[in-house]
Scaffold this motif. Structure first.
Motif, PDB file in Angstrom:
ATOM      1  N   UNK A 143      -0.214 -83.920  20.620  1.00  0.00           N
ATOM      2  CA  UNK A 143      -1.389 -84.151  21.471  1.00  0.00           C
ATOM      3  C   UNK A 143      -1.250 -85.451  22.258  1.00  0.00           C
ATOM      4  N   UNK A 144      -0.664 -86.461  21.621  1.00  0.00           N
ATOM      5  CA  UNK A 144      -0.600 -87.778  22.262  1.00  0.00           C
ATOM      6  C   UNK A 144       0.738 -88.063  22.925  1.00  0.00           C
ATOM      7  N   UNK A 145       1.784 -87.386  22.473  1.00  0.00           N
ATOM      8  CA  UNK A 145       3.121 -87.688  23.002  1.00  0.00           C
ATOM      9  C   UNK A 145       3.636 -86.502  23.826  1.00  0.00           C
ATOM     10  N   UNK A 146       3.629 -86.679  25.142  1.00  0.00           N
ATOM     11  CA  UNK A 146       4.016 -85.572  26.030  1.00  0.00           C
ATOM     12  C   UNK A 146       5.489 -85.203  25.930  1.00  0.00           C
ATOM     13  N   UNK A 147       6.282 -86.094  25.347  1.00  0.00           N
ATOM     14  CA  UNK A 147       7.724 -85.818  25.321  1.00  0.00           C
ATOM     15  C   UNK A 147       8.122 -84.915  24.145  1.00  0.00           C
ATOM     16  N   UNK A 148       7.211 -84.692  23.185  1.00  0.00           N
ATOM     17  CA  UNK A 148       7.562 -83.861  22.024  1.00  0.00           C
ATOM     18  C   UNK A 148       7.513 -82.380  22.382  1.00  0.00           C
ATOM     19  N   UNK A 149       8.363 -81.593  21.713  1.00  0.00           N
ATOM     20  CA  UNK A 149       8.393 -80.156  21.961  1.00  0.00           C
ATOM     21  C   UNK A 149       7.518 -79.459  20.910  1.00  0.00           C
ATOM     22  N   UNK A 150       6.444 -78.846  21.362  1.00  0.00           N
ATOM     23  CA  UNK A 150       5.483 -78.202  20.472  1.00  0.00           C
ATOM     24  C   UNK A 150       6.152 -77.107  19.633  1.00  0.00           C
ATOM     25  N   UNK A 160      -7.789 -90.803  20.429  1.00  0.00           N
ATOM     26  CA  UNK A 160      -8.324 -90.027  21.567  1.00  0.00           C
ATOM     27  C   UNK A 160      -7.966 -90.669  22.894  1.00  0.00           C
ATOM     28  N   UNK A 161      -7.828 -92.003  22.896  1.00  0.00           N
ATOM     29  CA  UNK A 161      -7.482 -92.700  24.140  1.00  0.00           C
ATOM     30  C   UNK A 161      -6.054 -92.401  24.572  1.00  0.00           C
ATOM     31  N   UNK A 162      -5.289 -91.771  23.694  1.00  0.00           N
ATOM     32  CA  UNK A 162      -3.904 -91.430  24.054  1.00  0.00           C
ATOM     33  C   UNK A 162      -3.747 -89.944  24.355  1.00  0.00           C
ATOM     34  N   UNK A 163      -4.852 -89.185  24.272  1.00  0.00           N
ATOM     35  CA  UNK A 163      -4.744 -87.752  24.570  1.00  0.00           C
ATOM     36  C   UNK A 163      -5.118 -87.533  26.035  1.00  0.00           C
TER      37      UNK A 163
END
Lengths: 264, 454
Positions: free
Chosen positions: B228-235, B275-278
């Motif tokens: 949710x917070x780290x866009x670089x991770x692969x879901x 939440x501030x990182x989502x």
């Protein structure tokens, strides 16, 4: 603003997702370096946020407080605390004004004498101003005394002999003001013979001139004038000049305007 | 396509026949269907029903115009005016809009149209695209008023959508009232759909982690809360397969039942800082699930009660919301109405601006088939419907009594019996449908009622 976007929220965003300003230049290298050191000393959490807008999916554009971006980048931080604002030109302008980056403009069409004085004082106090020699009180009085409601640009100021002449001075004056003139009047009623016109037809044409304050007609009473014209013996008129003798504010200059709507 | 010319040629008071000749052929052309790929008056196989147009791309050995089978797109056409001269208003929620939409739904679910993934309603003044996934018909766009200025982009958008049919339907199981069996329903419905050869993904989006725990799973090294917070991770790395072992002779065979994205402890420790990182807030989960659009037949999201971040995310990410209720918990019925009115129609649907999500009709979880308590529940529903109608001017009948038809006041609510048996199975870490044949039959009935178009 909703829970489904970040507008209005303080967000901790990756620095590489933010497109920085392409026109800002930081005050000096030493200030940036010292600010970066201060930021790192306190754990890298910037308490004054960078102001950004959403520029796309997971992409942001810096709007103001650009100094913070430069400092965070210098400090090597990967994240920076940002306030996300609405992406509309007026909201962006507002943020830049409140951040002190942009001087807000004042509406000269409606500005009071006090406001004009205040703006002129501010302008005259700025370093390198060309308005230093201008007598603020006199200039503001002369401008405030004018009917500015129909001004389409700032050219009339140069004719007021208020010390603000065309060129650098007027440009500097104009940088702090804007005008909101009413939209141009609709197309006029058709021209018709004054001898054959009914009272209603005369009134309709006079109303057009009065409502849109054309050539000083704003002070003419259309009801009274149309009554006088209808009751006059118009059949023998050889021009519209008899109207000037009706003692209702019509002079030869205004007759010229009447000729655009009435023939004999 | 010169749309201004096309629109100019349609009479302002065009009847249906004129819209069929002056507008629809151009629309089909622009959507990429050649003359041999479309048919007027396509028989749906249900009585004498004919949909105005059907279309499908030809293949090397199959020309739709000749084989006349397996349409992909249906178009139900109305005029701008009726033959009698009355205006036809297709604005969303108008009486004519609702009846046209229901007509299209009926066609899409007809025997000869089961292959159809898409349906359009239009009268050349308005247009709306619907998607059909098994039995569920969901809007794929809002009902859009066509103008000379927007028609090119609207048609292009529809073309892009129908050229990329997603395999998946995302369903959020939600009621604002707890204790209605959301998690149990999610697990068993998923397990039932697997028996029908559907590939299913479950997302445990509840920080209490009930679904994850009852299946005996642990999150992988990449966790949902981190994605949710780290866009670089692969879901995809967050997926854990749920497997069961079956005795086969002397050896044991391991079956992969469905996939799960488990909840993790990071979700319990949700703070303001997190939440501030989502980015995108409660719209983030929808983006996270996009890579699975063509990998699963169904994604089920299990959400907690309370209209906060987790449930808002689940509803926003979904195409359809399945709302379990308890017949003897009147609050669960009132809350179901609240979910439909306030959360789906007045909040998420307005923000999404793509016509979705939709609420599926409610069902009773673990109730007797009839009796005094069912009568009381029915009365409570009537009260809820009456209040919504007078106070909020919203018609909740299709969401509570979907079987009511003109002249037939059938107030049956779908009922899933034997809740107790199902609930007790949670301790065995095996979906109840795999332990009790009767329970599987009950859940199959639920799947058929809402999802499977057999």
């Amino acid at each position: 603003m909703s829970d489904f976007d970040n507008v209005g929220q303080l967000m901790c965003l990756p620095l590489d997702a933010i497109q920085p300003s392409d026109s800002y230049s930081a005050p000096s290298e030493y200030i940036v370096a010292a600010a970066a050191a201060s930021l790192l000393q306190t754990g890298g959490h910037n308490w004054i946020p960078l102001i950004v807008e959403e520029a796309g999916d997971y992409a942001y554009r810096a709007i103001t407080n650009h100094f913070i971006y430069v400092v965070a980048a210098h400090a090597g931080l990967e994240e920076v605390w940002c306030l996300v604002i609405k992406s509309s030109p007026t909201d962006i302008e507002q943020a830049r004004i409140l951040a002190g980056e942009v001087t807000p403009k004042v509406n000269l069409t409606t500005a009071s004498r006090a406001t004009i004085t205040s703006v002129l004082k501010y302008l005259a106090s700025q370093p390198g101003t060309s308005l230093k020699s201008v007598d603020v009180t006199i200039s503001a009085s002369k401008i405030a005394a004018e009917d500015r409601s129909n001004w389409q640009d700032f050219a009339p100021i140069a004719k007021l002999k208020c010390g603000i002449t065309k060129g650098k001075k007027l440009d500097e004056f104009a940088s702090a003001f804007y005008l909101s003139p009413p939209p141009p009047p609709p197309s006029p009623p058709s021209t018709m013979s004054i001898k054959q016109a009914s009272k209603q037809e005369i009134l309709e044409r006079l109303n057009y001139l009065v409502i849109h304050k054309i050539d000083g007609f704003g002070t003419v009473d259309p009801e009274k004038l149309s009554e006088l014209i209808v009751n006059a013996d118009r059949s023998k008129w050889k021009s519209l000049n008899p109207i000037t003798k009706m003692n209702c504010g019509i002079n030869t200059a205004k007759v010229k305007t009447l000729k655009t709507l009435f023939t004999l | 396509m010169d749309w201004s010319k096309v629109l100019a040629n349609i009479p302002p008071q065009a009847k249906e026949a004129e819209v069929c000749t002056q507008f629809v052929p151009h629309l089909l052309e622009a959507l990429g269907f050649s003359e041999k790929e479309r048919l007027p008056q396509f028989s749906t196989g249900a009585g004498n029903d004919c949909v105005d147009f059907a279309a499908r791309k030809n293949t090397s050995d199959d020309v739709f115009l000749f084989t006349r089978n397996e349409p992909d797109l249906l178009i139900e056409v109305k005029g701008r005016f009726t033959n009698a001269g009355g205006a036809i208003n297709l604005t969303e929620n108008s009486h004519q809009y609702v009846s046209t939409r229901e007509q299209l739904k009926r066609y899409l679910l007809s025997p000869k149209c089961k292959s159809a993934h898409w349906g359009i309603i239009t009268n050349s003044s308005h247009i709306q695209l619907f998607r059909c996934h098994d039995k569920v018909v969901t809007p794929a766009t809002e009902c859009i008023e066509l103008t000379e200025e927007n028609i090119t982009s609207v048609v292009n958008h529809i073309k892009n959508l129908i050229e990329d049919t997603p395999r998946c339907l995302t369903v959020c199981v939600y009621n604002n009232k707890g204790g209605v069996g959301k998690t149990t329903t999610t697990i068993n419905l998923a397990a039932t759909l697997v028996t029908q050869k559907k590939k299913v993904l479950l997302v445990d989006f509840d920080s209490q982690r009930d679904l994850t725990k009852s299946l005996g799973l642990e999150p992988s090294s990449v966790k949902l809360s981190e994605c949710l917070t780290d866009n670089s991770l692969d879901i995809r790395s967050a997926i854990i397969p749920f497997k069961l072992t079956q005795k086969s002779g002397k050896s044991n065979k391991v079956y992969r039942v469905f996939d799960v994205i488990p909840a993790d402890h990071g979700m319990e420790a949700f703070t303001h800082q997190t939440q501030s990182r989502i980015q995108k807030g409660a719209a983030r989960l929808r983006d996270l699930l996009k890579p699975f659009a063509n990998e699963y037949d169904y994604i089920f999201i299990d959400c907690p009660t309370q209209w906060l971040f987790f449930s808002k995310s689940g509803v926003y990410a979904a195409d359809a919301i399945l709302i379990p209720t308890r017949h003897n918990d009147l609050s669960s019925l009132q809350n179901a109405a609240r979910v439909i009115q306030e959360f789906i129609l007045n909040d998420v649907k307005k923000i999404r601006q793509d016509g979705g999500p939709i609420a599926l009709p409610i069902f009773f979880n673990g109730s007797p088939a009839d009796g005094r308590s069912i009568d009381m529940a029915q009365k409570e529903i009537e009260q809820v419907i009456a209040t919504a109608k007078t106070v909020d001017k919203i018609n909740l009948v299709p969401y509570f009594f979907p079987k009511i038809k003109p002249g037939d006041m059938n107030k049956t609510v779908f009922n899933l019996p034997d809740y107790a048996v199902v609930a007790s199975s949670a301790f065995a870490r095996v979906p109840a449908v795999y332990k009790h044949k009767k329970v599987l039959e009950y859940y199959l009935a639920l799947a058929r009622e809402y999802f499977l178009n057999e």
